[in-house]
Every structure is written in structure tokens, then in C-alpha cells.
Scaffold this motif. Sequence first.
Motif, mmCIF file in Angstrom:
data_model
loop_
_atom_site.group_PDB
_atom_site.id
_atom_site.type_symbol
_atom_site.label_atom_id
_atom_site.label_comp_id
_atom_site.label_asym_id
_atom_site.label_seq_id
_atom_site.Cartn_x
_atom_site.Cartn_y
_atom_site.Cartn_z
ATOM 1 N N ILE A 120 0.994 -1.242 0.062
ATOM 2 C CA ILE A 120 0.130 0.013 -0.139
ATOM 3 C C ILE A 120 0.956 1.207 0.058
ATOM 4 O O ILE A 120 1.679 1.550 0.899
ATOM 5 N N PHE A 121 0.874 1.912 -1.100
ATOM 6 C CA PHE A 121 1.942 2.997 -1.188
ATOM 7 C C PHE A 121 1.404 4.042 -0.472
ATOM 8 O O PHE A 121 0.398 4.597 -0.225
ATOM 9 N N GLN A 122 2.457 5.014 0.027
ATOM 10 C CA GLN A 122 2.250 5.936 0.651
ATOM 11 C C GLN A 122 1.428 7.234 -0.102
ATOM 12 O O GLN A 122 0.784 8.132 0.708
ATOM 13 N N GLU A 123 1.558 7.348 -1.494
ATOM 14 C CA GLU A 123 1.073 8.345 -2.095
ATOM 15 C C GLU A 123 0.083 7.872 -2.899
ATOM 16 O O GLU A 123 0.247 7.120 -4.204
ATOM 17 N N PRO A 124 -1.184 7.497 -2.757
ATOM 18 C CA PRO A 124 -2.173 6.747 -3.240
ATOM 19 C C PRO A 124 -2.703 7.492 -4.511
ATOM 20 O O PRO A 124 -2.835 6.350 -5.394
ATOM 21 N N ILE A 125 -2.946 8.378 -4.468
ATOM 22 C CA ILE A 125 -3.248 9.405 -5.943
ATOM 23 C C ILE A 125 -2.106 9.066 -6.873
ATOM 24 O O ILE A 125 -2.386 8.730 -8.093
ATOM 25 N N ALA A 126 -0.797 9.218 -6.761
ATOM 26 C CA ALA A 126 0.178 9.017 -7.543
ATOM 27 C C ALA A 126 0.570 7.544 -8.172
ATOM 28 O O ALA A 126 0.964 7.220 -9.092
ATOM 29 N N SER A 127 -0.212 6.758 -7.126
ATOM 30 C CA SER A 127 0.183 5.316 -7.479
ATOM 31 C C SER A 127 -1.016 4.774 -8.467
ATOM 32 O O SER A 127 -0.964 3.522 -8.912
ATOM 33 N N LEU A 128 -2.164 5.497 -8.592
ATOM 34 C CA LEU A 128 -3.222 4.946 -9.375
ATOM 35 C C LEU A 128 -2.955 5.702 -10.578
ATOM 36 O O LEU A 128 -2.259 6.738 -10.799
ATOM 37 N N ASN A 129 -3.153 4.803 -11.648
ATOM 38 C CA ASN A 129 -3.173 5.556 -13.098
ATOM 39 C C ASN A 129 -4.321 6.362 -13.569
ATOM 40 O O ASN A 129 -5.516 5.938 -13.374
ATOM 41 N N GLY A 161 -8.964 11.823 -1.999
ATOM 42 C CA GLY A 161 -7.668 11.294 -1.576
ATOM 43 C C GLY A 161 -7.939 10.067 -0.668
ATOM 44 O O GLY A 161 -7.325 8.902 -0.858
ATOM 45 N N GLY A 162 -8.935 10.311 0.303
ATOM 46 C CA GLY A 162 -9.123 8.990 1.206
ATOM 47 C C GLY A 162 -9.907 7.770 0.456
ATOM 48 O O GLY A 162 -9.608 6.697 0.630
ATOM 49 N N GLN A 163 -10.533 8.245 -0.439
ATOM 50 C CA GLN A 163 -11.252 7.138 -1.505
ATOM 51 C C GLN A 163 -10.072 6.373 -2.174
ATOM 52 O O GLN A 163 -10.116 5.214 -2.254
ATOM 53 N N CYS A 164 -9.272 7.267 -2.910
ATOM 54 C CA CYS A 164 -8.090 6.633 -3.634
ATOM 55 C C CYS A 164 -7.244 5.695 -2.792
ATOM 56 O O CYS A 164 -6.585 4.919 -3.173
#
Length: 283
Positions: free
Chosen positions: A94-103, A156-159
Motif C-alpha cells: 500500500i503506497f504512501q502516495e495513493p493518488i500518484a500510484s493510481l493510473n 484522497g481518502g477514497q483513492c
Amino acid sequence: MALLEIENLVVEFQTSTGPFRAVDGVSLKVDAGEVLAIVGESGSGKSVSMLAAMGLLPWTAKVTADRMVFDGQNLLGMSAAKRREIIGKDMSMIFQEPIASLNPCFTVGFQIEEVLRIHLGLDKAARRKRAIELFQAVGIPDPAERLGHFPHQMSGGQCQRVMIAIAIACNPKLLIADEPTTALDVTIQKQILDLLMRLQTEHRMGLIMITHNMGVVAETADRVIVQYKGRKMEEADVLSLFEAPKSDYTRALLAALPDNATGDRLPTIGELFNPNKTVEGAA
Ligand SMILES: Nc1ncnc2c1ncn2[C@@H]1O[C@H](COP(=O)(O)OP(=O)(O)OP(=O)(O)O)[C@@H](O)[C@H]1O
Ligand SMILES: [Mg+2]
């Protein structure tokens, strides 16, 4: 045999001002069904050491170790194809930067279903059913509808919850959770932690929990590693760490907690810890 075993991990980045050593000889072990917490101030190399284990650092990073073995397989020098088989399936993060980790170009439904298709070979109907189940498990409301959304349409929380669902989609043997609940409100935080702990007991999943939250450490961890400037300062079972911390740095970290601090203002680690002093118990 440990699930993950790392000995003397060193990560050096090539920068315009010369090499920078972000991780400096860290060793760790996690068994199946065990929770290892890694704590330490910002920049202490927590994320970088775990990204090195996942093989996900950029080319500017030089990674060396005496040993890096996951589930009996040598991660050092492993081919990219073999790593891709393991990463996201048996070992996930689970990456620290959720938004950056999703395409941003694909719906979240497509992104989670891809993982289920590639790693588990599920057909379309089974993928959708499992994706809905996973979204429900991480507390995403209206999961069926949400599958059709793009990351930018979510908070952000949902991502972060989508990321968590993707990370646990294949019931990994080892999950590395890098600050998994920071963007979430407290009720969802508790739900996510309960879910991770349930996976850990039901599937004997190994869990590495990177966190700044000592409350989370106390509630979840069996063992704790305290990191400072890329080095391991202390490693202890959770009770010993809280009751009898060995290193000055750990004592400073604990003293900086709101419950333990005295006076009106919280002291900073810098005020409490002088790195130039010799540290007893340093590993
Ligand atoms: N791609 C990179 N190039 C150069 N330096 C980097 C790179 N990625 C990380 N670093 C540096 O490595 C060090 C460790 O970073 P890391 O992200 O592991 O810290 P951390 O302990 O996870 O901190 P935080 O608690 O803020 O997440 C930092 O000094 C950071 O600036
Ligand atoms: Mg980090």
C-alpha cells in the motif's frame, strides 16, 4: 524460514551533488502471520527500504544487500518478469502516495480487475464480483457504481482505499503498508486496521506496517524497528519498546508523543535527541 529476510540493505541515490545514502545497512525479518512496525522520523528511509525490497526504485537508486529473500526466492538479481509474477500477488504494497500510484487514464474498476485478471486469471463476472467485495471491505460506498470512476473523481481518502483494495486483492503472503491510514478519518482508519489485522490472522499474512502513529504500533505490531537516517537504531518486541526503550532516539520518539509530553508545547525530536552522542543499543 522467514517470509522476508533482508540483510545489510544499502540504497544510494545518484544526485546532482553526488551519491546520497538513503538506507545504510538495514536488516530485517518478517515471518508469516507476524506484524513488524517500522517507525522513525520523516526521511529516515522507511519507504525507500521497502520500495527496494519490492524492486520499485528508479534507476538512479543503487541497491545492494548481503541477502534479500522472499518466500524462499532470492530477490537479488531476480529477472523483471519473475518479479512481476510476485509483486502485486504474493508480495504487495500500500503506497504512501495513493493518488500518484493510481493510473489517471483508467477507471479504478479496470485497475483492480486487471490485477485479478493477470494474477488470478478470473473471468469477467468473477472479477467484478471480487472487486465489489473488495471495495466493500475497505469501506467504499456504492462499490458497483464506483468501479466506473476515474481516480480524479474520487477524494484522497477514497483513492487510498482503492489502493488498499488493490494491494489485498490477491490475499498476499506479505503486505507492506506504508502509512496506510494517514489520509483517512478515524472511523475508516479503524475499519482498515481491523481489516488488515483480520487478513493477517486468517491468512497468516506477514505485515510490515510503516507508521508515524505509535498508537497504531501499540495496537497492531508484534515487533518494532526504529529507523533514523537510514539506519536501524533499535529493534524490539512491542512491549519492551514501550516499557524499556534502549536507544536515546527511541526514548526521544516516545517522549514526543502528546500523552507523554509535559508542558504546553510538544518537544521536537531534535530537542530531545542529540545524534552526536553515542547511542546505546544501536543495531
Ligand atoms: N528518488 C530519489 N532520489 C533521491 N533521493 C531520494 C529519492 N527518494 C527518496 N530520497 C531520499 O531518501 C531519503 C529517505 O526517504 P524515504 O521516502 O524513505 O523517507 P521516509 O522514512 O519514508 O519518510 P516519510 O516518513 O516522510 O515517508 C530522504 O532523504 C529522501 O529525500
Ligand atoms: Mg515514507
